[in-house]
Write an enzyme that holds these catalytic residues in place. Structure first.
Site, mmCIF file in Angstrom:
data_model
loop_
_atom_site.group_PDB
_atom_site.id
_atom_site.type_symbol
_atom_site.label_atom_id
_atom_site.label_comp_id
_atom_site.label_asym_id
_atom_site.label_seq_id
_atom_site.Cartn_x
_atom_site.Cartn_y
_atom_site.Cartn_z
ATOM 1 N N TYR A 200 -17.797 19.647 -15.508
ATOM 2 C CA TYR A 200 -18.360 20.867 -14.903
ATOM 3 C C TYR A 200 -17.748 22.146 -15.463
ATOM 4 O O TYR A 200 -18.477 23.083 -15.814
ATOM 5 C CB TYR A 200 -18.091 20.750 -13.397
ATOM 6 C CG TYR A 200 -18.459 21.916 -12.529
ATOM 7 C CD1 TYR A 200 -19.796 22.235 -12.285
ATOM 8 C CD2 TYR A 200 -17.468 22.672 -11.890
ATOM 9 C CE1 TYR A 200 -20.130 23.291 -11.435
ATOM 10 C CE2 TYR A 200 -17.797 23.719 -11.036
ATOM 11 C CZ TYR A 200 -19.132 24.024 -10.807
ATOM 12 O OH TYR A 200 -19.457 25.054 -9.963
ATOM 13 N N LYS A 204 -19.202 26.157 -16.937
ATOM 14 C CA LYS A 204 -18.977 27.420 -16.223
ATOM 15 C C LYS A 204 -18.170 28.388 -17.105
ATOM 16 O O LYS A 204 -18.377 29.605 -17.040
ATOM 17 C CB LYS A 204 -18.270 27.159 -14.888
ATOM 18 C CG LYS A 204 -19.131 26.410 -13.869
ATOM 19 C CD LYS A 204 -20.348 27.230 -13.446
ATOM 20 C CE LYS A 204 -21.099 26.615 -12.269
ATOM 21 N NZ LYS A 204 -22.299 27.399 -11.895
HETATM 22 N N1 LIG Z 1 -19.764 24.802 -3.714
HETATM 23 C C1 LIG Z 1 -18.687 25.260 -4.349
HETATM 24 O O1 LIG Z 1 -17.551 25.007 -3.935
HETATM 25 C C2 LIG Z 1 -18.855 26.119 -5.581
HETATM 26 C C3 LIG Z 1 -17.716 26.735 -6.134
HETATM 27 C C4 LIG Z 1 -17.854 27.576 -7.240
HETATM 28 C C5 LIG Z 1 -19.114 27.779 -7.791
HETATM 29 N N2 LIG Z 1 -20.202 27.168 -7.254
HETATM 30 C C6 LIG Z 1 -21.512 27.438 -7.873
HETATM 31 O O2 LIG Z 1 -22.268 28.226 -6.966
HETATM 32 C C7 LIG Z 1 -23.657 27.931 -7.098
HETATM 33 C C8 LIG Z 1 -24.215 27.555 -5.741
HETATM 34 O O3 LIG Z 1 -23.525 26.428 -5.249
HETATM 35 P P1 LIG Z 1 -23.682 25.941 -3.729
HETATM 36 O O4 LIG Z 1 -22.675 24.858 -3.529
HETATM 37 O O5 LIG Z 1 -23.719 27.107 -2.841
HETATM 38 O O6 LIG Z 1 -25.175 25.363 -3.769
HETATM 39 P P2 LIG Z 1 -25.775 23.971 -3.281
HETATM 40 O O7 LIG Z 1 -25.682 23.876 -1.811
HETATM 41 O O8 LIG Z 1 -25.240 22.856 -4.116
HETATM 42 O O9 LIG Z 1 -27.301 24.225 -3.698
HETATM 43 C C9 LIG Z 1 -27.685 24.205 -5.059
HETATM 44 C C10 LIG Z 1 -29.032 24.866 -5.194
HETATM 45 O O10 LIG Z 1 -29.446 24.809 -6.567
HETATM 46 C C11 LIG Z 1 -30.680 24.108 -6.645
HETATM 47 N N3 LIG Z 1 -30.705 23.373 -7.910
HETATM 48 C C12 LIG Z 1 -29.812 22.449 -8.351
HETATM 49 N N4 LIG Z 1 -30.183 21.970 -9.552
HETATM 50 C C13 LIG Z 1 -31.338 22.602 -9.871
HETATM 51 C C14 LIG Z 1 -32.217 22.533 -10.966
HETATM 52 N N5 LIG Z 1 -31.996 21.690 -11.989
HETATM 53 N N6 LIG Z 1 -33.315 23.320 -10.974
HETATM 54 C C15 LIG Z 1 -33.570 24.160 -9.946
HETATM 55 N N7 LIG Z 1 -32.762 24.275 -8.881
HETATM 56 C C16 LIG Z 1 -31.673 23.496 -8.843
HETATM 57 C C17 LIG Z 1 -30.710 23.210 -5.401
HETATM 58 O O11 LIG Z 1 -31.993 22.818 -4.997
HETATM 59 P P3 LIG Z 1 -32.670 21.416 -5.506
HETATM 60 O O12 LIG Z 1 -31.592 20.384 -5.497
HETATM 61 O O13 LIG Z 1 -33.783 21.188 -4.532
HETATM 62 O O14 LIG Z 1 -33.177 21.713 -6.885
HETATM 63 C C18 LIG Z 1 -30.105 24.177 -4.383
HETATM 64 O O15 LIG Z 1 -31.052 25.132 -3.974
HETATM 65 C C19 LIG Z 1 -23.741 26.836 -8.160
HETATM 66 O O16 LIG Z 1 -23.984 27.411 -9.420
HETATM 67 C C20 LIG Z 1 -22.360 26.209 -8.118
HETATM 68 O O17 LIG Z 1 -22.038 25.590 -9.352
HETATM 69 C C21 LIG Z 1 -20.104 26.353 -6.164
#
Ligand SMILES: NC(=O)c1ccc[n+]([C@@H]2O[C@H](COP(=O)([O-])OP(=O)(O)OC[C@H]3O[C@@H](n4cnc5c(N)ncnc54)[C@H](OP(=O)(O)O)[C@@H]3O)[C@@H](O)[C@H]2O)c1
Ligand SMILES: *[C@@H]1O[C@H](CO)[C@@H](O)[C@H](O)[C@H]1NC(C)=O
Ligand SMILES: *[C@@H]1O[C@H](CO)[C@@H](O)[C@H](O)[C@H]1NC(C)=O
Ligand SMILES: *[C@@H]1O[C@H](CO)[C@@H](O)[C@H](O)[C@H]1NC(C)=O
Ligand SMILES: CC(=O)N[C@H]1CO[C@H](CO)[C@@H](O)[C@@H]1O
Length: 350
Positions: A200, A204
């Site tokens: 991952y 990023k």
């Molecule tokens: N959670 C953490 O701790 C964390 C930390 C740092 C950064 N981030 C980043 O922050 C962002 C949001 O994370 P989150 O944890 O809040 O979200 P999440 O709850 O995992 O939701 C991910 C969203 O992205 C969509 N998605 C995933 N793959 C996709 C694809 N191939 N095409 C279109 N849509 C897609 C999902 O919908 P579908 O599955 O229906 O497509 C969902 O709406 C991400 O970029 C993640 O890498 C997260």
């Protein structure tokens, strides 16, 4: 001692300086850097987690919002929730089901949003879709390594390419359009490598490199705006948002496959709700920041890894805070390494 405790002591002074500076900037900043009322925002990954929280807050502030994700049922639920937070009944909402890992789908998303918006391109586009499949380098199948790059790097890259192609085309008609914003959600793992994140973190980190290079390149187009030469309709900004742990559905999913040593390394990290991360991201945009972190550990990681990246605000706080973290890192890096070593000593490599 956890990373948090270690970092807590040496950077206390830097932290106080940053808090004072942020408070001071907060006092003087109106929202001139990121006005959204009446503007149209496209956000991928808007059906869950941080993306859904952002879409909801943007609706509250008066924006027209289009969310994108793959699963229709999640989109339907999310768009109802987002709609119910609108500031005014004239705001419009759209949900598009698409897989953002395809270049053609990113072009379709943009074309569909533009035609929905009376043939005007959306002014704010946020590449936020992403997902993490943590695991040890050798335990993770090669297909997973590759698909992590597709979801976390190429999906954002394709959206940036399609959007900037649209925004930066020379325009005949010179209307006054407020600056446009392209925003990418990266992660604090872009700043510091952590055992168990090889599938991952590189994606990023690549987004940070992409944003740094693009940001400098955009000066060419911004510089052309008031010249007599061909130029785009509006100035263009780029931002990189780097959250730490978000207690989102995505985090619950990655927690299930995360290696125990990664959990140990992260155990002292601050954890934020989706709303806290969305609020902190929007505050950063309102301040006009370029790389935006959402909590103190993220701020410390950001300034420890500035390299050639532009500094936020007046720059001086980032530089001073960066010196403090450079010293703190003398203690933190060996501590993290020894935690991984000790895991191997205790459990072997099987
Ligand atoms: N959670 C953490 O701790 C964390 C930390 C740092 C950064 N981030 C980043 O922050 C962002 C949001 O994370 P989150 O944890 O809040 O979200 P999440 O709850 O995992 O939701 C991910 C969203 O992205 C969509 N998605 C995933 N793959 C996709 C694809 N191939 N095409 C279109 N849509 C897609 C999902 O919908 P579908 O599955 O229906 O497509 C969902 O709406 C991400 O970029 C993640 O890498 C997260
Ligand atoms: C272009 O000129 C106008 C009017 O002087 C000014 O308001 C605007 O900020 C300028 N735009 C850029 C991108 O320099
Ligand atoms: C583009 O130009 C605007 C207006 O001059 C400026 O505020 C903005 O920071 C520039 N963006 C980049 C990425 O340099
Ligand atoms: C993550 O997994 C650990 C077990 O390894 C568990 O104790 C913790 O509650 C889980 N956290 C979340 C948010 O699911
Ligand atoms: C019909 C419609 O929603 N038009 C919007 C399209 O986007 C521009 C820029 O964000 C807005 O100003 C319009 O109101």
């Amino acid at each position: 001692m956890t990373v948090t405790e270690l970092l807590g002591h040496p950077i206390a002074i830097g932290l106080v300086a940053v808090l004072i500076a942020s408070a001071a900037m907060g006092l003087f900043s109106s929202n001139k850097h990121f006005p959204v009322e009446g503007r149209t925002v496209l956000i991928t990954g808007g059906s869950s987690g941080m993306g859904k929280a952002l879409a909801t807050k943007l609706a509250q502030q008066g924006a027209n919002v289009c969310i994108v994700a793959r699963t229709q049922s999640k989109l339907d639920q999310a768009i109802e929730h987002i709609k119910s937070h609108a500031k005014s009944p004239t705001q419009r909402f759209l949900a598009i089901s698409a897989d953002c890992t395809s270049p053609d789908e990113n072009m379709r998303i943009l074309a569909q949003t533009t035609s929905w918006n009376n043939s005007q391109a959306p002014d704010i586009v946020w590449a936020n879709a992403g997902s993490s499949s943590p695991g040890l380098f050798l335990d993770t199948p090669l297909e997973t390594h590759r698909s992590q790059m597709d979801t976390n790097y190429w999906a954002s890259f394709y959206l940036a390419h399609a959007t900037l192609k649209l925004w930066l085309a020379p325009q005949q008609k010179k209307e006054v359009i407020k600056p446009r914003h392209f925003i990418i959600t990266s992660s604090s793992v872009a700043f510091v490598g952590v055992a168990g994140y090889t599938p991952y973190a590189p994606a990023k980190a690549a987004l940070k490199s992409l944003a740094d290079s693009l940001r400098m390149e955009l000066n060419l187009y911004n510089g052309s705006i008031n010249s007599s030469k061909p130029s785009p309709a509006a100035a263009t900004n780029i931002h990189l948002v780097c959250p730490g742990t978000i207690l989102s559905p995505g985090y619950e999913a990655e927690n299930r496959t995360k290696h125990p040593v990664t959990k140990i390394l992260e155990s002292g990290d601050p954890k934020q709700s989706e709303d806290e991360v969305a609020d902190a991201s929007l505050r950063g945009l309102q301040r006009g920041d370029y790389v935006i972190t959402t909590q103190w550990l993220g701020h410390a990681m950001r300034v420890s890894a500035l390299g050639g990246s532009p500094r936020n605000g007046w720059g001086i706080v980032d530089v001073l805070f960066g010196w403090v973290t450079a010293v703190a890192w003398l203690f933190i890096a060996p501590d993290m390494e020894s935690k991984v070593w000790n895991w191997g000593k205790e459990h072997g490599c099987a």
